[in-house]
Design a protein around this motif. Structure first.
Motif, PDB file in Angstrom:
ATOM      1  N   ALA A 288      -5.948   0.418  -4.454  1.00  6.62           N
ATOM      2  CA  ALA A 288      -5.244   1.278  -3.494  1.00  6.62           C
ATOM      3  C   ALA A 288      -5.581   0.963  -2.038  1.00  6.62           C
ATOM      4  O   ALA A 288      -4.676   0.819  -1.222  1.00  6.62           O
ATOM      5  N   PRO A 289      -6.851   0.832  -1.661  1.00 11.52           N
ATOM      6  CA  PRO A 289      -7.132   0.509  -0.251  1.00 11.52           C
ATOM      7  C   PRO A 289      -6.554  -0.839   0.176  1.00 11.52           C
ATOM      8  O   PRO A 289      -6.115  -1.002   1.299  1.00 11.52           O
ATOM      9  N   LEU A 290      -6.537  -1.802  -0.732  1.00  9.54           N
ATOM     10  CA  LEU A 290      -5.962  -3.107  -0.406  1.00  9.54           C
ATOM     11  C   LEU A 290      -4.461  -3.007  -0.171  1.00  9.54           C
ATOM     12  O   LEU A 290      -3.925  -3.630   0.745  1.00  9.54           O
ATOM     13  N   LEU A 291      -3.799  -2.224  -0.981  1.00 13.39           N
ATOM     14  CA  LEU A 291      -2.358  -2.070  -0.825  1.00 13.39           C
ATOM     15  C   LEU A 291      -2.012  -1.347   0.467  1.00 13.39           C
ATOM     16  O   LEU A 291      -0.985  -1.619   1.087  1.00 13.39           O
ATOM     17  N   LEU A 292      -2.863  -0.440   0.894  1.00 11.86           N
ATOM     18  CA  LEU A 292      -2.624   0.268   2.145  1.00 11.86           C
ATOM     19  C   LEU A 292      -2.835  -0.640   3.346  1.00 11.86           C
ATOM     20  O   LEU A 292      -2.225  -0.458   4.390  1.00 11.86           O
ATOM     21  N   ALA A 293      -3.687  -1.651   3.217  1.00 18.37           N
ATOM     22  CA  ALA A 293      -3.974  -2.544   4.340  1.00 18.37           C
ATOM     23  C   ALA A 293      -2.898  -3.608   4.528  1.00 18.37           C
ATOM     24  O   ALA A 293      -2.700  -4.103   5.623  1.00 18.37           O
ATOM     25  N   VAL A 294      -2.182  -3.988   3.489  1.00 21.55           N
ATOM     26  CA  VAL A 294      -1.193  -5.058   3.571  1.00 21.55           C
ATOM     27  C   VAL A 294      -0.115  -4.803   4.612  1.00 21.55           C
ATOM     28  O   VAL A 294       0.172  -5.687   5.408  1.00 21.55           O
ATOM     29  N   PRO A 295       0.498  -3.631   4.709  1.00 26.86           N
ATOM     30  CA  PRO A 295       1.530  -3.440   5.715  1.00 26.86           C
ATOM     31  C   PRO A 295       1.038  -3.588   7.142  1.00 26.86           C
ATOM     32  O   PRO A 295       1.798  -3.933   8.027  1.00 26.86           O
ATOM     33  N   ALA A 296      -0.249  -3.384   7.391  1.00 29.45           N
ATOM     34  CA  ALA A 296      -0.771  -3.501   8.748  1.00 29.45           C
ATOM     35  C   ALA A 296      -0.756  -4.937   9.245  1.00 29.45           C
ATOM     36  O   ALA A 296      -0.716  -5.185  10.435  1.00 29.45           O
ATOM     37  N   VAL A 297      -0.774  -5.912   8.343  1.00 36.92           N
ATOM     38  CA  VAL A 297      -0.784  -7.313   8.738  1.00 36.92           C
ATOM     39  C   VAL A 297       0.542  -7.713   9.356  1.00 36.92           C
ATOM     40  O   VAL A 297       0.593  -8.381  10.375  1.00 36.92           O
ATOM     41  N   ALA A 298       1.644  -7.331   8.752  1.00 40.90           N
ATOM     42  CA  ALA A 298       2.961  -7.769   9.236  1.00 40.90           C
ATOM     43  C   ALA A 298       3.852  -6.584   9.556  1.00 40.90           C
ATOM     44  O   ALA A 298       5.017  -6.568   9.227  1.00 40.90           O
ATOM     45  N   GLN A 299       3.279  -5.592  10.213  1.00 40.98           N
ATOM     46  CA  GLN A 299       4.077  -4.433  10.510  1.00 40.98           C
ATOM     47  C   GLN A 299       4.889  -4.638  11.781  1.00 40.98           C
ATOM     48  O   GLN A 299       4.655  -5.535  12.562  1.00 40.98           O
ATOM     49  N   ASP A 300       5.841  -3.805  11.987  1.00 47.93           N
ATOM     50  CA  ASP A 300       6.616  -3.756  13.215  1.00 47.93           C
ATOM     51  C   ASP A 300       7.455  -5.001  13.450  1.00 47.93           C
ATOM     52  O   ASP A 300       7.633  -5.425  14.576  1.00 47.93           O
ATOM     53  N   ALA A 301       7.960  -5.615  12.399  1.00 52.21           N
ATOM     54  CA  ALA A 301       8.903  -6.716  12.593  1.00 52.21           C
ATOM     55  C   ALA A 301      10.259  -6.090  12.877  1.00 52.21           C
ATOM     56  O   ALA A 301      10.752  -5.280  12.118  1.00 52.21           O
ATOM     57  N   GLY A 302      10.841  -6.450  13.971  1.00 52.37           N
ATOM     58  CA  GLY A 302      12.120  -5.874  14.354  1.00 52.37           C
ATOM     59  C   GLY A 302      12.629  -6.528  15.605  1.00 52.37           C
ATOM     60  O   GLY A 302      12.243  -7.617  15.957  1.00 52.37           O
ATOM     61  N   ARG A 303      13.521  -5.843  16.297  1.00 59.66           N
ATOM     62  CA  ARG A 303      14.073  -6.379  17.542  1.00 59.66           C
ATOM     63  C   ARG A 303      13.878  -5.359  18.647  1.00 59.66           C
ATOM     64  O   ARG A 303      14.004  -4.166  18.434  1.00 59.66           O
ATOM     65  N   ASP A 304      13.552  -5.870  19.851  1.00 60.83           N
ATOM     66  CA  ASP A 304      13.418  -4.957  20.985  1.00 60.83           C
ATOM     67  C   ASP A 304      14.774  -4.763  21.637  1.00 60.83           C
ATOM     68  O   ASP A 304      15.789  -5.216  21.137  1.00 60.83           O
ATOM     69  N   ASN A 305      14.819  -4.102  22.768  1.00 64.60           N
ATOM     70  CA  ASN A 305      16.081  -3.784  23.436  1.00 64.60           C
ATOM     71  C   ASN A 305      16.839  -5.016  23.909  1.00 64.60           C
ATOM     72  O   ASN A 305      18.034  -4.954  24.137  1.00 64.60           O
ATOM     73  N   ASP A 306      16.141  -6.137  24.110  1.00 65.32           N
ATOM     74  CA  ASP A 306      16.788  -7.361  24.571  1.00 65.32           C
ATOM     75  C   ASP A 306      17.286  -8.222  23.419  1.00 65.32           C
ATOM     76  O   ASP A 306      17.760  -9.327  23.643  1.00 65.32           O
ATOM     77  N   GLY A 307      17.152  -7.761  22.194  1.00 60.93           N
ATOM     78  CA  GLY A 307      17.565  -8.544  21.044  1.00 60.93           C
ATOM     79  C   GLY A 307      16.548  -9.606  20.646  1.00 60.93           C
ATOM     80  O   GLY A 307      16.857 -10.517  19.901  1.00 60.93           O
ATOM     81  N   VAL A 308      15.332  -9.500  21.156  1.00 57.42           N
ATOM     82  CA  VAL A 308      14.280 -10.465  20.855  1.00 57.42           C
ATOM     83  C   VAL A 308      13.536  -9.991  19.612  1.00 57.42           C
ATOM     84  O   VAL A 308      13.106  -8.841  19.545  1.00 57.42           O
ATOM     85  N   ALA A 309      13.394 -10.884  18.627  1.00 56.62           N
ATOM     86  CA  ALA A 309      12.655 -10.541  17.420  1.00 56.62           C
ATOM     87  C   ALA A 309      11.171 -10.410  17.758  1.00 56.62           C
ATOM     88  O   ALA A 309      10.630 -11.214  18.509  1.00 56.62           O
ATOM     89  N   GLU A 310      10.526  -9.378  17.205  1.00 54.08           N
ATOM     90  CA  GLU A 310       9.118  -9.120  17.466  1.00 54.08           C
ATOM     91  C   GLU A 310       8.365  -8.982  16.159  1.00 54.08           C
ATOM     92  O   GLU A 310       8.865  -8.375  15.221  1.00 54.08           O
ATOM     93  N   THR A 311       7.145  -9.520  16.120  1.00 53.04           N
ATOM     94  CA  THR A 311       6.283  -9.367  14.965  1.00 53.04           C
ATOM     95  C   THR A 311       4.866  -9.102  15.441  1.00 53.04           C
ATOM     96  O   THR A 311       4.260  -9.959  16.089  1.00 53.04           O
ATOM     97  N   GLU A 312       4.364  -7.911  15.154  1.00 52.65           N
ATOM     98  CA  GLU A 312       2.970  -7.607  15.469  1.00 52.65           C
ATOM     99  C   GLU A 312       2.114  -8.413  14.519  1.00 52.65           C
ATOM    100  O   GLU A 312       2.315  -8.372  13.303  1.00 52.65           O
ATOM    101  N   PHE A 313       1.163  -9.182  15.054  1.00 51.67           N
ATOM    102  CA  PHE A 313       0.391 -10.027  14.155  1.00 51.67           C
ATOM    103  C   PHE A 313      -1.110  -9.930  14.313  1.00 51.67           C
ATOM    104  O   PHE A 313      -1.835 -10.460  13.495  1.00 51.67           O
ATOM    105  N   ALA A 314      -1.603  -9.281  15.347  1.00 54.96           N
ATOM    106  CA  ALA A 314      -3.058  -9.187  15.485  1.00 54.96           C
ATOM    107  C   ALA A 314      -3.435  -8.024  16.391  1.00 54.96           C
ATOM    108  O   ALA A 314      -2.690  -7.646  17.293  1.00 54.96           O
ATOM    109  N   THR A 315      -4.612  -7.503  16.138  1.00 58.02           N
ATOM    110  CA  THR A 315      -5.241  -6.511  16.990  1.00 58.02           C
ATOM    111  C   THR A 315      -6.692  -6.925  17.127  1.00 58.02           C
ATOM    112  O   THR A 315      -7.317  -7.326  16.148  1.00 58.02           O
TER     113      THR A 315
END
Length: 129
Positions: free
Chosen positions: A9-36
């Motif tokens: 369960a903890p491993l499954l909860l951590a997986v979405p944090a690696v590749a979260q927030d893939a989408g497009r911003d207001n300018d139509g630019v694709a964005e992928t959060e990849f590190a903190t």
């Protein structure tokens, strides 16, 4: 089986944090959060030296050093303490300081309010236009 699920369960909860927030911003630019992690900035003393891609280092440019991203990549660096962000272009390799995820130019550090402290906890978002 129940013990296995409790371990997984903890491993499954951590997986979405690696590749979260893939989408497009207001300018139509694709964005992928990849590190903190921790960011630092390189000093003005490096001005005039060559970067890893052969450019002359200019602390007034919005540039950065990253260990693996291709040269020319655009990255949004967001200071998690104040929400300020800046878009930088990767033109160098590094950081070589332990525990750092990116080194940014002095100008970029000023944009996000970390030029006095020297370091900040940041979120990195890869921009792909």
């Amino acid at each position: 089986m129940r013990a296995l699920m409790m371990l997984a369960a903890p491993l499954l909860l951590a997986v979405p944090a690696v590749a979260q927030d893939a989408g497009r911003d207001n300018d139509g630019v694709a964005e992928t959060e990849f590190a903190t992690g921790m960011a630092s900035y390189y000093s003005r003393e490096l001005a005039g030296n060559r970067t890893a891609n052969g450019e002359v280092c200019d602390p007034n440019d919005l540039t950065a050093a990253h260990r693996t991203l291709p040269f020319g990549s655009k990255v949004r660096v967001t200071n998690l303490a104040n929400g300020e962000s800046v878009v930088v272009r990767i033109n160098d390799r590094g950081p070589f300081g332990r525990g750092r995820v990116i080194d940014i130019s002095h100008a970029a550090a000023k944009e996000i309010g970390m030029h006095r402290s020297g370091t900040a906890r940041v979120k990195l978002t890869l921009l792909d236009d």
